[in-house]
Design a protein around this motif. Structure first.
Motif, PDB file in Angstrom:
ATOM      1  N   GLN A 149       0.918  -1.082   0.010  1.00 49.43           N
ATOM      2  CA  GLN A 149      -0.086  -0.082  -0.256  1.00 49.43           C
ATOM      3  C   GLN A 149       0.914   1.093   0.133  1.00 49.43           C
ATOM      4  O   GLN A 149       1.174   1.664   0.960  1.00 49.43           O
ATOM      5  N   PHE A 150       1.419   1.370  -1.225  1.00 57.43           N
ATOM      6  CA  PHE A 150       2.527   2.505  -1.374  1.00 57.43           C
ATOM      7  C   PHE A 150       2.236   3.854  -0.742  1.00 57.43           C
ATOM      8  O   PHE A 150       3.045   4.569  -0.138  1.00 57.43           O
ATOM      9  N   GLY A 151       0.996   4.340  -0.838  1.00 51.20           N
ATOM     10  CA  GLY A 151       0.503   5.645  -0.329  1.00 51.20           C
ATOM     11  C   GLY A 151       0.772   5.617   1.235  1.00 51.20           C
ATOM     12  O   GLY A 151       1.354   6.596   1.972  1.00 51.20           O
ATOM     13  N   GLU A 152       0.393   4.488   1.893  1.00 48.87           N
ATOM     14  CA  GLU A 152       0.308   4.458   3.200  1.00 48.87           C
ATOM     15  C   GLU A 152       1.797   4.040   3.693  1.00 48.87           C
ATOM     16  O   GLU A 152       2.283   4.713   4.940  1.00 48.87           O
ATOM     17  N   VAL A 153       2.572   3.416   2.821  1.00 43.57           N
ATOM     18  CA  VAL A 153       4.075   3.433   3.226  1.00 43.57           C
ATOM     19  C   VAL A 153       4.624   4.593   3.168  1.00 43.57           C
ATOM     20  O   VAL A 153       5.484   5.005   4.008  1.00 43.57           O
TER      21      VAL A 153
END
Length: 217
Positions: A149-153
């Motif tokens: 979940q690249f946005g959350e990362v």
């Protein structure tokens, strides 16, 4: 974040020597050993995040091998852009040796190689920030999808940017510590490398926990 704790927590465990020694020996097994070491390190991250004791885990071969393989996949996915950039730079660099190139073509190729080198440097810096957060999200949730979940990362990193800069510095320092074992030949490298891994994954847990706290404030 406590910068000193990752370097001392190992020695707070009465069985630290046997735990480190066993992981160090297992790490000698080709391929499998590296995956077990990675899974063992991720367990340290998980325990730091969840405030579980003891922080230094016993070896659970099957579990750590499975987690290590998942961690390997996570690292591989995050490294794909870097691999693509390196391949492209290699192709353009090889093209420069073509004797049939015009001066204009060589100038374009040189410009492309320089631009790609800069992108590689930039992505390398970003990767050193993102990968620890991705590993920690996997460790905290047990789900590989959480790591992707690249946005959350990215939000995890930005919520504790100073902490993740410390993680990058700790990565450099851990590499130095691992190298100290070369003074005592191969045996020393194995032990110092395992200790350095424990230090680094403790930092991963701390940085993630602090980022989560910052986001909740």
């Amino acid at each position: 974040m406590d910068f000193a704790k990752p370097f001392t927590f190992v020695f707070e465990d009465q069985n630290w020597l046997s735990k480190i020694a066993l992981v160090a020996v297992i790490s000698l097994i080709p391929v499998v050993g590296v995956l077990v070491l990675l899974g063992w390190g991720l367990e340290i991250t998980r325990r730091v995040i969840r405030d579980e004791l003891p922080i230094l885990p016993e070896v659970d071969f099957g579990k750590h091998l499975g987690d290590g393989f998942k961690g390997f996949v996570i690292g591989l996915v995050y490294s794909v852009p870097m691999l693509v950039l390196v391949i492209l730079m290699s192709v353009f660099s090889a093209a420069l040796s073509n004797s049939y190139n015009t001066d204009f073509a060589n100038a374009v190729l040189i410009l492309l190689v320089v631009c790609l080198a800069l992108f590689i440097l930039l992505y390398g810096l970003v990767l050193n920030l993102l990968a620890p957060a991705a590993y920690a999200r996997f460790a905290a949730t047990g789900s590989m999808s959480a790591a992707f979940q690249f946005g959350e990362v990215w939000r995890t990193v930005t919520a504790n940017l100073g902490g993740y800069v410390l993680v990058v510095l700790a990565t450099i320092l851990a590499g130095f510590i691992a190298g100290l074992g070369s003074i005592a030949c191969v045996i020393g490298v194995i032990f110092t490398g395992t200790y350095a891994a424990a230090v680094l994954y403790h930092f991963y847990g701390q940085a993630y926990k602090q980022a989560r706290l910052n986001r909740s404030l």
